[in-house]
Scaffold this motif. Structure first.
Motif, short mmCIF file in Angstrom:
data_model
loop_
_atom_site.label_atom_id
_atom_site.label_comp_id
_atom_site.label_asym_id
_atom_site.label_seq_id
_atom_site.Cartn_x
_atom_site.Cartn_y
_atom_site.Cartn_z
N MET A 1 0.81 -1.21 0.00
CA MET A 1 0.00 0.00 0.00
C MET A 1 0.85 1.27 0.00
O MET A 1 0.36 2.35 -0.24
CB MET A 1 -0.91 0.04 1.22
N TRP A 2 2.15 1.16 0.30
CA TRP A 2 2.99 2.35 0.40
C TRP A 2 3.44 2.83 -0.98
O TRP A 2 3.56 2.05 -1.92
CB TRP A 2 4.23 2.07 1.25
N THR A 3 3.72 4.11 -1.07
CA THR A 3 4.31 4.69 -2.27
C THR A 3 5.68 5.26 -1.92
O THR A 3 5.94 5.64 -0.78
CB THR A 3 3.43 5.79 -2.87
N CYS A 4 6.53 5.35 -2.90
CA CYS A 4 7.90 5.83 -2.69
C CYS A 4 7.88 7.32 -2.36
O CYS A 4 7.31 8.12 -3.13
CB CYS A 4 8.73 5.59 -3.95
N PRO A 5 8.46 7.74 -1.25
CA PRO A 5 8.46 9.17 -0.91
C PRO A 5 9.33 10.01 -1.85
O PRO A 5 9.17 11.23 -1.93
CB PRO A 5 9.02 9.19 0.52
N ALA A 6 10.23 9.36 -2.58
CA ALA A 6 11.12 10.09 -3.49
C ALA A 6 10.48 10.36 -4.85
O ALA A 6 10.70 11.42 -5.44
CB ALA A 6 12.43 9.33 -3.67
N CYS A 7 9.70 9.38 -5.34
CA CYS A 7 9.14 9.54 -6.70
C CYS A 7 7.65 9.22 -6.79
O CYS A 7 7.08 9.29 -7.88
CB CYS A 7 9.91 8.66 -7.68
N GLN A 8 7.03 8.85 -5.67
CA GLN A 8 5.59 8.57 -5.58
C GLN A 8 5.14 7.33 -6.36
O GLN A 8 3.95 7.12 -6.58
CB GLN A 8 4.75 9.77 -6.02
N SER A 9 6.08 6.50 -6.81
CA SER A 9 5.72 5.24 -7.47
C SER A 9 5.32 4.21 -6.42
O SER A 9 5.73 4.31 -5.26
CB SER A 9 6.90 4.70 -8.27
N PRO A 10 4.53 3.20 -6.80
CA PRO A 10 4.17 2.15 -5.84
C PRO A 10 5.41 1.42 -5.34
O PRO A 10 6.37 1.21 -6.08
CB PRO A 10 3.28 1.22 -6.67
N LEU A 11 5.38 1.04 -4.08
CA LEU A 11 6.45 0.24 -3.49
C LEU A 11 6.00 -1.21 -3.42
O LEU A 11 4.91 -1.51 -2.96
CB LEU A 11 6.80 0.74 -2.09
N LEU A 12 6.87 -2.10 -3.88
CA LEU A 12 6.61 -3.54 -3.82
C LEU A 12 7.49 -4.16 -2.75
O LEU A 12 8.67 -3.83 -2.63
CB LEU A 12 6.87 -4.18 -5.18
N SER A 13 6.91 -5.09 -2.00
CA SER A 13 7.62 -5.72 -0.89
C SER A 13 8.24 -7.03 -1.32
O SER A 13 7.61 -7.85 -2.00
CB SER A 13 6.66 -5.96 0.27
N SER A 14 9.49 -7.24 -0.93
CA SER A 14 10.19 -8.49 -1.21
C SER A 14 11.28 -8.71 -0.17
O SER A 14 12.21 -7.91 -0.08
CB SER A 14 10.80 -8.47 -2.61
N GLU A 15 11.14 -9.78 0.62
CA GLU A 15 12.15 -10.17 1.60
C GLU A 15 12.57 -9.00 2.50
O GLU A 15 13.74 -8.62 2.55
CB GLU A 15 13.37 -10.78 0.90
N ARG A 16 11.60 -8.41 3.15
CA ARG A 16 11.81 -7.35 4.14
C ARG A 16 12.42 -6.09 3.52
O ARG A 16 13.15 -5.34 4.19
CB ARG A 16 12.66 -7.86 5.31
N THR A 17 12.13 -5.86 2.27
CA THR A 17 12.57 -4.64 1.59
C THR A 17 11.45 -4.15 0.70
O THR A 17 10.77 -4.93 0.04
CB THR A 17 13.82 -4.90 0.73
N TYR A 18 11.26 -2.83 0.69
CA TYR A 18 10.34 -2.21 -0.26
C TYR A 18 11.16 -1.55 -1.37
O TYR A 18 12.17 -0.90 -1.09
CB TYR A 18 9.47 -1.15 0.43
N LYS A 19 10.70 -1.73 -2.61
CA LYS A 19 11.42 -1.17 -3.74
C LYS A 19 10.44 -0.66 -4.78
O LYS A 19 9.41 -1.28 -5.05
CB LYS A 19 12.33 -2.25 -4.36
N CYS A 20 10.78 0.49 -5.40
CA CYS A 20 9.93 1.04 -6.47
C CYS A 20 10.59 0.78 -7.82
O CYS A 20 11.74 0.33 -7.91
CB CYS A 20 9.72 2.54 -6.25
N ALA A 21 9.87 1.10 -8.89
CA ALA A 21 10.37 0.85 -10.25
C ALA A 21 11.63 1.67 -10.56
O ALA A 21 12.44 1.27 -11.40
CB ALA A 21 9.27 1.17 -11.27
N ALA A 22 11.79 2.79 -9.88
CA ALA A 22 12.97 3.63 -10.11
C ALA A 22 14.20 3.14 -9.35
O ALA A 22 15.28 3.70 -9.51
CB ALA A 22 12.66 5.07 -9.72
N GLY A 23 14.01 2.12 -8.53
CA GLY A 23 15.15 1.54 -7.82
C GLY A 23 15.37 2.05 -6.41
O GLY A 23 16.33 1.65 -5.75
#
Length: 282
Positions: A1-23
């Motif tokens: 449900m979170w979005t990236c605070p740097a670029c507002q893209s959706p954040l995807l969760s994987s192995e205790r890390t959230y990552k957006c499409a911009a990296g």
């Protein structure tokens, strides 16, 4: 449900890390929350309530002194959730977001109350606070909800993703609340009413001022409901009197003499809250 605070893209969760499409990546802490507070959103090295204030508030709230407030908040939101379910029978769940969640007390009690009443649809909770100490405690004790460290003036969730927002004694951006609320979403504001903690204030100030009235209804909202809630409680233990003082801003302006006076003599306290439901309009 979170979005990236740097670029507002959706954040995807994987192995205790959230990552957006911009990296951009954000690690999940051991307590289960994620820190999405960017450096330029901080007003100090450790913004928000400190450990002493958070511990005092948790101890005070868990004694049930403000339970009438949590109960009334749940009643007001439950009425709204039921009406939304009636209008949208396909809805399997509703999202409620706490903008300034502290250590998670109110969100937890509201979700518990509403979900115990409803058999057909579940309310899902999430919250943020700028205090990392508070969010750590919220995430550790209430793992059924999602929490992040962030500013309520830059809420890292998608547009129109929340059916309800609660806000208890916390600053926020009206535009951000409007952005994250879904169509006809509800915003429950809780603020101190004029006589809130009058006995405590009388121990701190020679001429205590009343709390300010509610501001005008912001653009994009309509007033759905407004009320005040008043009740008294007794503080039999000196420790609880100190917890009440330490969880308020008055602690920083109270002299040593007045602090001792509160610790020894403040046994009867009046609570007075202003509750306001604002509905998002097209």
């Amino acid at each position: 449900m979170w979005t990236c605070p740097a670029c507002q893209s959706p954040l995807l969760s994987s192995e205790r890390t959230y990552k957006c499409a911009a990296g951009h990546t954000y690690d999940v802490a051991k307590e289960g929350y994620v820190n999405l507070l960017l450096a330029h959103h901080k007003n100090s090295k450790e913004p928000g309530d400190n450990k002493q204030m958070v511990n005092a508030r948790r101890s005070f709230l868990e004694q049930g002194y403000y339970q009438p407030l949590a109960t009334r908040m749940a009643e007001l939101l439950s009425e709204y959730v039921r009406s939304q379910q009636h209008n949208d029978e396909a809805a399997a769940s509703s999202n409620v977001f706490d903008a300034g969640c502290g250590e998670g007390y109110y969100l937890h009690r509201i979700l518990t109350s509403i979900n115990e009443q409803s058999q057909s649809s579940k309310v899902i909770g999430a919250g943020l606070d700028i205090s990392k100490i508070a969010v750590q405690k919220a995430a550790k004790k209430y793992p059924e909800s999602e929490f992040c460290v962030a500013s309520s003036f830059a809420i890292p969730v998608p547009n129109a993703s929340q059916q309800g927002v609660i806000q208890v004694f916390a600053p926020s951006s009206e535009q951000e609340i409007l952005r994250i609320l879904d169509k006809a979403g509800i915003w429950l504001q809780v603020n101190p009413a004029p006589e809130h903690l009058a006995e405590l204030k009388a121990c701190v100030y020679a001429a205590p001022a009343e709390h300010k009235p509610s501001p005008p209804v912001p653009l994009g909202f309509e007033l759905a409901h407004e009320e005040t809630l008043a009740f008294d409680f007794e503080l039999a233990e000196p420790e609880m009197r100190m917890n009440l003082l330490m969880m308020t801003p008055y602690y920083w302006s109270t002299s040593v003499e007045n602090t001792q006076r509160i610790k020894e003599l403040l046994t009867h306290v009046s609570a007075h809250f202003s509750l306001r439901l604002l509905r998002k309009v097209d």
